[in-house]
Design a protein around this motif. Structure first.
Motif, PDB file in Angstrom:
ATOM      1  N   VAL A 294     -12.506  34.069 -38.201  1.00 19.00           N
ATOM      2  CA  VAL A 294     -13.604  34.282 -39.040  1.00 19.00           C
ATOM      3  C   VAL A 294     -15.093  33.525 -38.636  1.00 19.00           C
ATOM      4  O   VAL A 294     -16.299  33.756 -38.666  1.00 19.00           O
ATOM      5  CB  VAL A 294     -13.553  33.720 -40.645  1.00 19.00           C
ATOM      6  CG1 VAL A 294     -14.685  33.957 -41.296  1.00 19.00           C
ATOM      7  CG2 VAL A 294     -12.315  34.496 -41.021  1.00 19.00           C
ATOM      8  N   TRP A 295     -14.929  32.138 -37.988  1.00 16.02           N
ATOM      9  CA  TRP A 295     -15.764  31.463 -37.561  1.00 16.02           C
ATOM     10  C   TRP A 295     -16.372  31.562 -36.176  1.00 16.02           C
ATOM     11  O   TRP A 295     -17.145  31.021 -35.815  1.00 16.02           O
ATOM     12  CB  TRP A 295     -15.345  29.955 -37.682  1.00 16.02           C
ATOM     13  CG  TRP A 295     -14.203  29.577 -36.839  1.00 16.02           C
ATOM     14  CD1 TRP A 295     -14.038  29.338 -35.576  1.00 16.02           C
ATOM     15  CD2 TRP A 295     -12.804  29.627 -37.427  1.00 16.02           C
ATOM     16  NE1 TRP A 295     -12.730  29.228 -35.257  1.00 16.02           N
ATOM     17  CE2 TRP A 295     -12.025  29.413 -36.297  1.00 16.02           C
ATOM     18  CE3 TRP A 295     -12.251  30.224 -38.396  1.00 16.02           C
ATOM     19  CZ2 TRP A 295     -10.584  29.484 -36.319  1.00 16.02           C
ATOM     20  CZ3 TRP A 295     -10.786  29.983 -38.332  1.00 16.02           C
ATOM     21  CH2 TRP A 295     -10.047  29.795 -37.596  1.00 16.02           C
ATOM     22  N   ALA A 296     -15.981  32.706 -35.534  1.00 10.86           N
ATOM     23  CA  ALA A 296     -16.149  32.907 -34.064  1.00 10.86           C
ATOM     24  C   ALA A 296     -17.883  33.118 -33.872  1.00 10.86           C
ATOM     25  O   ALA A 296     -18.449  32.865 -32.988  1.00 10.86           O
ATOM     26  CB  ALA A 296     -15.548  34.426 -33.529  1.00 10.86           C
ATOM     27  N   ASP A 297     -18.392  33.815 -34.869  1.00 11.87           N
ATOM     28  CA  ASP A 297     -19.843  33.867 -34.776  1.00 11.87           C
ATOM     29  C   ASP A 297     -20.722  33.067 -35.459  1.00 11.87           C
ATOM     30  O   ASP A 297     -21.997  32.893 -35.376  1.00 11.87           O
ATOM     31  CB  ASP A 297     -20.348  35.114 -35.158  1.00 11.87           C
ATOM     32  CG  ASP A 297     -20.064  36.430 -34.494  1.00 11.87           C
ATOM     33  OD1 ASP A 297     -19.792  36.091 -33.220  1.00 11.87           O
ATOM     34  OD2 ASP A 297     -19.876  37.476 -34.797  1.00 11.87           O
ATOM     35  N   THR A 298     -20.052  31.844 -35.849  1.00 12.85           N
ATOM     36  CA  THR A 298     -20.695  30.642 -36.454  1.00 12.85           C
ATOM     37  C   THR A 298     -22.069  30.100 -35.676  1.00 12.85           C
ATOM     38  O   THR A 298     -23.116  29.940 -36.325  1.00 12.85           O
ATOM     39  CB  THR A 298     -19.978  29.584 -36.823  1.00 12.85           C
ATOM     40  OG1 THR A 298     -18.976  29.934 -37.710  1.00 12.85           O
ATOM     41  CG2 THR A 298     -20.603  28.434 -37.758  1.00 12.85           C
ATOM     42  N   ASP A 299     -21.994  29.789 -34.410  1.00 18.26           N
ATOM     43  CA  ASP A 299     -23.121  29.278 -33.788  1.00 18.26           C
ATOM     44  C   ASP A 299     -24.037  30.203 -33.839  1.00 18.26           C
ATOM     45  O   ASP A 299     -25.274  29.980 -33.947  1.00 18.26           O
ATOM     46  CB  ASP A 299     -22.490  28.741 -32.291  1.00 18.26           C
ATOM     47  CG  ASP A 299     -21.598  27.802 -32.303  1.00 18.26           C
ATOM     48  OD1 ASP A 299     -21.504  26.826 -33.224  1.00 18.26           O
ATOM     49  OD2 ASP A 299     -20.729  27.826 -31.141  1.00 18.26           O
ATOM     50  N   ARG A 300     -23.836  31.508 -33.369  1.00 16.90           N
ATOM     51  CA  ARG A 300     -25.012  32.406 -33.398  1.00 16.90           C
ATOM     52  C   ARG A 300     -25.560  32.687 -34.655  1.00 16.90           C
ATOM     53  O   ARG A 300     -26.918  32.885 -34.714  1.00 16.90           O
ATOM     54  CB  ARG A 300     -24.355  33.768 -33.012  1.00 16.90           C
ATOM     55  CG  ARG A 300     -25.417  34.821 -32.598  1.00 16.90           C
ATOM     56  CD  ARG A 300     -24.918  36.101 -32.267  1.00 16.90           C
ATOM     57  NE  ARG A 300     -23.844  36.798 -33.006  1.00 16.90           N
ATOM     58  CZ  ARG A 300     -24.162  37.483 -34.080  1.00 16.90           C
ATOM     59  NH1 ARG A 300     -25.280  37.852 -34.608  1.00 16.90           N
ATOM     60  NH2 ARG A 300     -22.852  37.961 -34.855  1.00 16.90           N
ATOM     61  N   TYR A 301     -24.849  32.683 -35.618  1.00 17.63           N
ATOM     62  CA  TYR A 301     -25.321  32.731 -37.055  1.00 17.63           C
ATOM     63  C   TYR A 301     -26.336  31.468 -37.649  1.00 17.63           C
ATOM     64  O   TYR A 301     -27.413  31.701 -37.901  1.00 17.63           O
ATOM     65  CB  TYR A 301     -24.296  32.774 -38.124  1.00 17.63           C
ATOM     66  CG  TYR A 301     -24.700  32.773 -39.487  1.00 17.63           C
ATOM     67  CD1 TYR A 301     -25.405  33.964 -40.126  1.00 17.63           C
ATOM     68  CD2 TYR A 301     -24.672  31.559 -40.167  1.00 17.63           C
ATOM     69  CE1 TYR A 301     -25.957  33.685 -41.418  1.00 17.63           C
ATOM     70  CE2 TYR A 301     -25.123  31.403 -41.759  1.00 17.63           C
ATOM     71  CZ  TYR A 301     -25.698  32.793 -42.187  1.00 17.63           C
ATOM     72  OH  TYR A 301     -26.130  32.585 -43.618  1.00 17.63           O
ATOM     73  N   ILE A 302     -25.968  30.294 -37.180  1.00 18.57           N
ATOM     74  CA  ILE A 302     -26.893  29.229 -37.309  1.00 18.57           C
ATOM     75  C   ILE A 302     -28.127  29.439 -36.576  1.00 18.57           C
ATOM     76  O   ILE A 302     -29.045  29.011 -37.017  1.00 18.57           O
ATOM     77  CB  ILE A 302     -26.006  27.851 -37.134  1.00 18.57           C
ATOM     78  CG1 ILE A 302     -24.812  27.611 -38.034  1.00 18.57           C
ATOM     79  CG2 ILE A 302     -26.737  26.730 -36.933  1.00 18.57           C
ATOM     80  CD1 ILE A 302     -24.010  26.569 -37.809  1.00 18.57           C
ATOM     81  N   GLU A 303     -27.781  29.741 -35.445  1.00 20.45           N
ATOM     82  CA  GLU A 303     -29.236  29.720 -34.452  1.00 20.45           C
ATOM     83  C   GLU A 303     -30.067  30.739 -34.981  1.00 20.45           C
ATOM     84  O   GLU A 303     -31.382  30.516 -35.270  1.00 20.45           O
ATOM     85  CB  GLU A 303     -28.752  30.198 -33.129  1.00 20.45           C
ATOM     86  CG  GLU A 303     -28.032  28.988 -32.482  1.00 20.45           C
ATOM     87  CD  GLU A 303     -27.632  29.568 -30.926  1.00 20.45           C
ATOM     88  OE1 GLU A 303     -27.792  30.492 -30.611  1.00 20.45           O
ATOM     89  OE2 GLU A 303     -27.023  28.719 -30.186  1.00 20.45           O
TER      90      GLU A 303
END
Length: 163
Positions: A111-120
């Motif tokens: 679920v957290w795989a795209d967290t960095d991109r989402y935060i950016e």
């Protein structure tokens, strides 16, 4: 007049269109039955009907991969909207896994795989919002200054130019 399917020699990369999506499968259809139905159009490399692990049955679709892209095109021409086990089939080219989220698809990512991109992306949106607010404030100040300047300073300048 019979319609024909144009076969793409290569899409992105060198992926020939040999894998078909077959939707609308009846519950009783298994891989052997699907193989037998599509075999008349050419040599089949693989037949796959994904199973829903929660129910133990398939989800109403499967994939048929042919050796040759011309055979796949012939299967689409003949099997799309055809009746099979009392249901109307939808037969199209399968989408490459790259579109669906990598080699294993989106369902295999945490679920957290795209967290960095989402935060950016969120930070960039916030930065853009702040910039737009500053621009609106600046425009409001300029408009207020222009309105104040027109009320007191503009009239003498006109009179001085007229004299």
């Amino acid at each position: 007049m019979a319609s024909t399917t144009l076969v793409a020699v290569g899409g992105k990369g060198t992926n020939p269109k040999t894998t078909l999506y077959v939707g609308g499968l009846e519950e009783g259809v298994n891989e052997a039955a699907l193989h037998a139905a599509f075999l008349p159009f050419g040599e089949i490399k693989e037949v796959n009907i994904p199973i829903d692990h929660a129910t133990g049955t398939h989800r109403g679709f499967g994939f048929v991969e042919y050796e040759e892209k011309e055979d796949a095109a012939a299967a689409i021409d003949n099997m799309h909207n055809a009746e099979f086990y009392g249901r109307v089939l939808k037969v199209n080219y399968a989408q490459p896994m790259k579109i669906k989220g990598g080699d294993k698809g989106w369902s295999h990512l945490p679920v957290w795989a795209d967290t960095d991109r989402y935060i950016e992306e969120l930070a960039a949106e916030n930065e853009l919002d702040e910039y737009e607010k500053e621009q609106r404030k600046q425009q409001a100040k300029e408009a207020a200054a222009a309105a104040a300047g027109e009320g007191s300073g503009a009239a003498p300048a006109v009179d001085a130019a007229a004299s």
